[in-house]
Enzyme design. Structure first.
Site, PDB file in Angstrom:
ATOM      1  N   LYS A  10       0.862  -1.202   0.000  1.00  0.00           N
ATOM      2  CA  LYS A  10       0.000   0.000   0.000  1.00  0.00           C
ATOM      3  C   LYS A  10       0.883   1.232   0.000  1.00  0.00           C
ATOM      4  CE  LYS A  10       0.843   1.452   4.402  1.00  0.00           C
ATOM      5  NZ  LYS A  10       1.566   2.670   4.714  1.00  0.00           N
ATOM      6  N   PRO A 118       9.917  -4.019   0.310  1.00  0.00           N
ATOM      7  CA  PRO A 118      10.900  -3.664   1.335  1.00  0.00           C
ATOM      8  C   PRO A 118      10.247  -3.601   2.719  1.00  0.00           C
ATOM      9  CG  PRO A 118      11.079  -2.179  -0.542  1.00  0.00           C
ATOM     10  CD  PRO A 118       9.844  -3.009  -0.762  1.00  0.00           C
ATOM     11  N   ALA A 121       9.405   0.146   5.636  1.00  0.00           N
ATOM     12  CA  ALA A 121       9.586   1.110   4.544  1.00  0.00           C
ATOM     13  C   ALA A 121       8.364   1.999   4.325  1.00  0.00           C
ATOM     14  CB  ALA A 121       9.892   0.354   3.254  1.00  0.00           C
ATOM     15  N   GLY A 122       7.269   1.765   5.080  1.00  0.00           N
ATOM     16  CA  GLY A 122       6.051   2.562   4.880  1.00  0.00           C
ATOM     17  C   GLY A 122       5.145   2.009   3.799  1.00  0.00           C
ATOM     18  N   LEU A 123       5.437   0.756   3.363  1.00  0.00           N
ATOM     19  CA  LEU A 123       4.659   0.145   2.273  1.00  0.00           C
ATOM     20  C   LEU A 123       3.709  -0.945   2.766  1.00  0.00           C
ATOM     21  CD1 LEU A 123       7.631  -0.047  -0.245  1.00  0.00           C
ATOM     22  CD2 LEU A 123       5.566   1.343  -0.551  1.00  0.00           C
ATOM     23  N   GLY A 125       4.319  -3.777   4.203  1.00  0.00           N
ATOM     24  CA  GLY A 125       4.785  -5.123   3.825  1.00  0.00           C
ATOM     25  C   GLY A 125       4.352  -6.209   4.799  1.00  0.00           C
ATOM     26  N   GLY A 126       4.511  -5.959   6.093  1.00  0.00           N
ATOM     27  CA  GLY A 126       4.095  -6.954   7.091  1.00  0.00           C
ATOM     28  C   GLY A 126       2.583  -7.057   7.160  1.00  0.00           C
ATOM     29  N   SER A 127       1.925  -5.898   7.153  1.00  0.00           N
ATOM     30  CA  SER A 127       0.456  -5.869   7.272  1.00  0.00           C
ATOM     31  C   SER A 127      -0.206  -6.623   6.128  1.00  0.00           C
ATOM     32  CB  SER A 127      -0.054  -4.420   7.253  1.00  0.00           C
ATOM     33  OG  SER A 127       0.577  -3.676   8.256  1.00  0.00           O
ATOM     34  N   THR A 128       0.314  -6.457   4.926  1.00  0.00           N
ATOM     35  CA  THR A 128      -0.321  -7.108   3.780  1.00  0.00           C
ATOM     36  C   THR A 128      -0.088  -8.618   3.819  1.00  0.00           C
ATOM     37  OG1 THR A 128      -0.726  -6.922   1.421  1.00  0.00           O
ATOM     38  CG2 THR A 128       1.574  -6.825   2.077  1.00  0.00           C
ATOM     39  N   ASP A 160      -2.642  -1.364   9.979  1.00  0.00           N
ATOM     40  CA  ASP A 160      -2.845  -1.286   8.524  1.00  0.00           C
ATOM     41  C   ASP A 160      -3.472  -2.557   7.943  1.00  0.00           C
ATOM     42  OD1 ASP A 160      -1.823   1.260   8.334  1.00  0.00           O
ATOM     43  OD2 ASP A 160       0.203   0.613   7.808  1.00  0.00           O
TER      44      ASP A 160
HETATM   45  O1  C5P Z   1      -0.690  -1.296  14.916  1.00  0.00           O
HETATM   46  P1  C5P Z   1       0.765  -1.429  14.599  1.00  0.00           P
HETATM   47  O2  C5P Z   1       1.421  -2.550  15.343  1.00  0.00           O
HETATM   48  O3  C5P Z   1       1.044  -1.495  13.146  1.00  0.00           O
HETATM   49  O4  C5P Z   1       1.444  -0.094  15.108  1.00  0.00           O
HETATM   50  C1  C5P Z   1       2.837   0.029  15.338  1.00  0.00           C
HETATM   51  C2  C5P Z   1       3.066   1.178  16.286  1.00  0.00           C
HETATM   52  O5  C5P Z   1       2.781   2.409  15.626  1.00  0.00           O
HETATM   53  C3  C5P Z   1       2.199   1.183  17.522  1.00  0.00           C
HETATM   54  O6  C5P Z   1       2.794   0.490  18.567  1.00  0.00           O
HETATM   55  C4  C5P Z   1       2.079   2.655  17.844  1.00  0.00           C
HETATM   56  O7  C5P Z   1       3.234   3.055  18.556  1.00  0.00           O
HETATM   57  C5  C5P Z   1       2.151   3.334  16.490  1.00  0.00           C
HETATM   58  N1  C5P Z   1       0.836   3.713  15.947  1.00  0.00           N
HETATM   59  C6  C5P Z   1       0.174   4.810  16.458  1.00  0.00           C
HETATM   60  N2  C5P Z   1      -1.036   5.167  15.916  1.00  0.00           N
HETATM   61  C7  C5P Z   1      -1.574   4.485  14.896  1.00  0.00           C
HETATM   62  C8  C5P Z   1      -0.890   3.367  14.351  1.00  0.00           C
HETATM   63  C9  C5P Z   1       0.309   3.007  14.899  1.00  0.00           C
HETATM   64  O8  C5P Z   1       0.653   5.466  17.386  1.00  0.00           O
HETATM   65  N3  C5P Z   1      -2.746   4.877  14.380  1.00  0.00           N
END
Ligand code: C5P
Length: 313
Positions: A10, A118, A121-123, A125-128, A160
């Site tokens: 994404k 990657p 990386a903000g893409l 990758g793990g979530s998808t 995500d």
């Molecule tokens: O939900 P996820 O594990 O992907 O989020 C990683 C980290 O990013 C969380 O532990 C939190 O510190 C931060 N986060 C946040 N607000 C969001 C999404 C993520 O503060 N809406």
């Protein structure tokens, strides 16, 4: 039974942080888009005590894969040495969440991930990967959980993941789990380029001071432009508030952006918590030229198209 599917990356066309919530998470408002860069996930579920040893199950000539570690009933073969192959891997979490929710037991599950997206990386990758595991298991066991339940399960795995369940073009709010389907983006091309360092999402969120965010994306303007099928209008309004929060790497990011814009991108911004930058193009040939140029300087550079809402749920 065995199934394979793509897990698509994404990008965030815009990313705004509205406030910090009482649970420590941040309230986001972000327009997300699925792109054609993908990992490939294969899941094999074998009834009974256990599947064949992973070495037999998967092509052992694929030497880039780390040796599978047995996490009891779920084994995972991930494509990169530094990816965890135990319970910390989001794909394992997703499988465990699926089996806990459905009450299905008595299967040995092997997950193989061919990584192309990657990491850190903000893409997404793990979530998808996590979302893809949920969708694949739902299909394999014919549990027909449906989008809403899969998104709820996804939320417990990562912020995500709900978007990655459905894909397409969406407004994501709250932690990222409040989704509104948007008009699909008109035909476009994205050149995606990651500078040679990673960003930790939790660390970047720790740097956020909501009261100090002055420049914000025009999210409503992006949605209106999507409705009008006005790609330039979308591109002009793209913005990511994390770009002002990055503790380092601003120069790399600026250089990639300028290159993308020089090659005809309608807009160029960072995605997610970075550091990857993407350029949005309406011209395939200009996008290809930008890609050819950037890949001479950056190893992790991709030419991609868009992917519509994922069917089948
Ligand atoms: O939900 P996820 O594990 O992907 O989020 C990683 C980290 O990013 C969380 O532990 C939190 O510190 C931060 N986060 C946040 N607000 C969001 C999404 C993520 O503060 N809406």
């Amino acid at each position: 039974m065995i199934e394979t599917s793509h897990a698509f990356a994404k990008i965030n066309l815009s990313l705004d942080i509205i406030s910090k919530m009482s649970d420590g998470y941040h309230y986001l408002k972000t327009v997300m888009q699925t792109v054609s860069l993908s990992d490939e996930i294969t899941i094999e579920c074998v009834p009974g005590k256990g599947a064949k040893d992973t070495k037999d199950t998967w092509d052992t000539k694929d030497t880039q894969y780390t040796k599978a570690k047995d996490t009891k009933d779920i084994t995972i073969v991930a494509g990169l040495q530094f990816l965890p192959t135990d319970e910390r891997n989001i794909a394992v979490k997703a499988a465990r969440t699926f089996f806990a929710h459905t009450g299905i037991t008595g299967y040995k599950t092997n997950i193989r991930i061919k990584k192309h997206i990657p990491v850190s990386a903000g893409l997404g990758g793990g979530s998808t990967d996590g979302a893809c595991v949920l969708r694949l298991l739902d299909k394999m066991f014919d549990t027909k959980l449906g989008r809403s339940t899969l998104e709820t399960l996804g939320k417990s795995i990562g912020s995500d993941v709900p978007f990655c369940i459905a894909g397409g073009t969406c407004l994501a709010e709250g932690r990222g789990e409040i989704l509104t389907d948007l008009t699909s983006i008109p035909q476009s091309y994205f050149v995606i380029c990651k500078p040679p360092f990673v960003c930790s999402t939790p660390e970047l969120f720790r740097h956020v001071k909501c009261e100090k965010i002055h420049a914000r994306p025009d999210t409503n303007g992006i949605i209106a432009s999507l409705n009008k099928r006005d790609l330039s209008g979308v591109a002009r309004r793209m913005y990511n508030v994390f770009e002002d929060i990055l503790p380092r790497g601003a120069r790399d990011i600026a250089e990639i952006k300028y290159a993308l814009l020089d090659y005809g991108a309608l807009g160029a911004v960072m995605t997610g918590s970075g550091p990857t930058v993407f350029g949005l193009f309406d011209s395939e040939s200009q996008a290809r030229k930008a890609f050819e140029h950037l890949k001479t300087g950056y190893r992790e550079c991709f030419f991609t198209g868009t992917v519509d809402r994922l069917e089948g749920i």
